[in-house]
Design an enzyme around this catalytic site. Structure first.
Site, short mmCIF file in Angstrom:
data_model
loop_
_atom_site.label_atom_id
_atom_site.label_comp_id
_atom_site.label_asym_id
_atom_site.label_seq_id
_atom_site.Cartn_x
_atom_site.Cartn_y
_atom_site.Cartn_z
N GLY A 94 33.13 32.29 38.89
CA GLY A 94 33.38 33.12 40.07
C GLY A 94 34.28 32.48 41.12
CB ALA A 95 35.69 29.10 41.61
N GLY A 96 37.50 31.62 41.09
CA GLY A 96 38.79 32.30 41.20
C GLY A 96 38.68 33.67 41.83
CG ASP A 97 36.66 36.86 39.89
OD1 ASP A 97 37.86 37.06 39.60
OD2 ASP A 97 35.74 36.98 39.06
#
Length: 96
Positions: free
Chosen positions: A32-35
């Site tokens: 979820g880091a990129g999102d």
């Protein structure tokens, strides 16, 4: 905008090339880091009242705010198991 995880992020516009380091955190999970980075970027653009097509005209202070906020949000997400984006209160210590 280009993200490089723990190495930070970079903005390339018609007028600027700006790199911002990522906050150092104890990584638990990168899901979820990129999102989260992109969501925080869009949230910050809205907060600054900048239309997405006007990003190329932003000055360094606003670009730095975008990258710093989005990077902090992604970093906080990495400190948690699963994709759990931060609240604005969670970001406050990273944005001083």
């Amino acid at each position: 905008m280009v993200t490089a995880g723990a190495k930070g992020s970079r903005a390339f516009t018609r007028h600027r090339d700006l790199a911002v380091p990522a906050p150092a955190v104890d990584v638990q999970d990168t899901i979820g880091a990129g999102d989260t980075f992109m969501g925080a970027l869009l949230h910050t653009l809205a907060r600054l009242d900048v239309a997405p097509d006007a990003v190329g005209d932003l000055g360094e202070p606003d670009l730095r705010t975008l990258l710093t906020t989005a990077g902090a949000a992604a970093a906080v997400t990495c400190t948690r198991s699963g994709a759990q984006p931060p609240t604005e209160a969670d970001l406050a210590p990273y944005l001083r």
